[in-house]
Design an enzyme around this catalytic site. Structure first.
Site, PDB file in Angstrom:
ATOM      1  N   ASP A  95       0.859  -1.187   0.000  1.00  0.00           N
ATOM      2  CA  ASP A  95       0.000   0.000   0.000  1.00  0.00           C
ATOM      3  C   ASP A  95       0.897   1.240   0.000  1.00  0.00           C
ATOM      4  O   ASP A  95       2.112   1.131   0.081  1.00  0.00           O
ATOM      5  CB  ASP A  95      -0.951  -0.029   1.191  1.00  0.00           C
ATOM      6  CG  ASP A  95      -0.219   0.001   2.522  1.00  0.00           C
ATOM      7  OD1 ASP A  95       1.005   0.225   2.532  1.00  0.00           O
ATOM      8  OD2 ASP A  95      -0.867  -0.201   3.557  1.00  0.00           O
ATOM      9  N   ASP A 269      -8.316  -7.296   0.244  1.00  0.00           N
ATOM     10  CA  ASP A 269      -7.400  -7.543   1.364  1.00  0.00           C
ATOM     11  C   ASP A 269      -8.061  -7.064   2.644  1.00  0.00           C
ATOM     12  O   ASP A 269      -8.926  -6.194   2.608  1.00  0.00           O
ATOM     13  CB  ASP A 269      -6.093  -6.766   1.180  1.00  0.00           C
ATOM     14  CG  ASP A 269      -6.266  -5.313   1.609  1.00  0.00           C
ATOM     15  OD1 ASP A 269      -5.762  -4.954   2.691  1.00  0.00           O
ATOM     16  OD2 ASP A 269      -6.931  -4.541   0.896  1.00  0.00           O
TER      17      ASP A 269
END
EC number: 2.4.2.29
Length: 380
Positions: A95, A269
């Site tokens: 991320d 996720d």
């Protein structure tokens, strides 16, 4: 130049419209829809890479913010990148660090350049920008990198969210310029817009013009009611390219994985399965089991009689309860192993249902067995 990550469409479910596909990356391919276990600090808590392979995890996440602060991106680069450092040979997604920084709401200041904030532990001053996020992620060497975006809170004023998505677009352009390794790392854009449909559309259309190799929907699953999330996903999906991967960030409850696969998402996720496992909460084919509950003290049956994972094949509910009550690490390993196995098997079942054009039927069967068809189903 061919992008580092590509999407191959296999089929569309005639009953639901869900997509079956394959995402190809420099470290291997995986079928979608796919759930990605979260390895925040270069480890999926309590799980070895070998165990992750055993349960069919094909791609895992790393967290840019945490790895930047400890042990540092320079060390990981010297080690040969995140794959070498953590001994994982499959694909990795990192991320951007944005979500963590924006969750420090009382410790941060947003400017056009980036975000000034204080270290969540020692209070030292730090600065994260699109360029810095790209530098860190290039050093980490993940297969899929995420653009540095602003994640507005929900709910938020319309004007605030509009300004925010326009800044996110400008930051996305800066990310593309700063990205040093497009030939072996793919950078995905993140669509924001809070709960405003026109802003979701604007954000998607602006980012699609920038031609990222993949797109994520961000800023959902942050506490809003699930019907609101499903509505936003359904609305936003129509503005996302059909020939690129679509990633819904932060979603990991079984019902949401099914509902959002139906709405055309490919990748998901969430820390949910690993986080709840540490408290002894388990997902099973018959719904949620809180293994610490007294009713399991003498229960010598398996955690889930319909599961053939290592935990369910070898250990009883009574033993798991004993371990969790005694705060033994092995108990957390066993519940984590089971929860991740359960979700990855669920995704396998979703993919099979798409192949057979019966995902809506599968949803009905699963919801009934899991206990989600009642008026107020238990959530996690």
């Amino acid at each position: 130049m061919k992008p580092a990550v590509t999407y191959e469409h296999i089929k569309t479910c005639k009953q639901s419209g869900a997509r079956l596909g394959i995402v190809h990356t420099p470290h291997g391919s995986f079928e979608t829809p796919m759930f990605m276990p979260v390895g925040t600090k270069a480890t999926v808590k309590t799980m070895s890479p070998e165990e992750l392979h055993d349960i069919n995890a094909k791609i895992i996440l790393g967290n840019t913010y945490h790895l930047w602060l400890q042990p540092g991106n320079e060390l990981i680069k010297r080690a040969g990148g995140l794959h070498q450092f953590m001994n994982w040979d499959g694909p990795i997604l990192t991320d951007s660090g944005g979500f963590q920084v924006f969750s420090l709401s009382n410790l941060r200041k947003i400017t056009e350049e980036g975000v000034y904030f204080r270290h969540h532990k020692n209070g030292s001053k730090l600065f994260l920008s699109p360029e810095k996020s790209m530098e860190i992620q290039n050093d980490l060497g993940s297969d899929i990198m995420m653009a540095f975006d602003e994640c507005p809170p929900m709910p938020a004023e319309y004007k605030y969210v509009k300004d925010s998505i326009e800044r996110t677009t400008r930051w996305a352009e800066r990310c593309l310029k700063a990205h040093a390794r497009p030939e072996d790392q793919a950078l995905f854009g993140i669509i924001q817009g809070g709960e405003y449909k026109d802003l979701r559309q604007q954000s998607a259309e602006e980012l699609v013009k920038l031609d990222f190799p993949g797109y994520a929907i961000g800023g959902l699953s942050v506490g809003e009611p699930k019907p609101v999330m499903y509505d936003m996903v359904e609305h936003t999906e129509q503005f996302m390219p059909k020939d690129k991967p679509r990633y819904l960030m932060g979603v990991g409850s079984p019902d949401a994985l099914i509902e959002c696969s139906i709405r055309g998402m490919d990748m998901f996720d969430c820390v949910l399965p690993t986080r709840i496992a540490r408290n002894g909460t388990c997902m099973t084919s018959e719904g949620r089991v809180v293994i610490k509950n007294a009713k399991y003290a003498d229960d010598l049956g398996p955690l889930d009689p319909n599961c053939d994972c290592y935990t369910c094949r070898n250990y009883s509910r009574a033993y798991l309860r004993h371990l969790i009550k005694a705060e033994e690490t092995f108990g957390i390993r066993l519940t984590t192993y089971h929860n991740l196995y359960f979700l990855l098997k669920l995704m396998e079942d979703i993919r099979q249902a798409i192949r057979e054009d019966r995902l809506l039927d599968f949803k009905e069967e699963f919801f009934e067995q899991y206990g989600l068809n009642v008026e107020n189903p238990k959530n996690f």
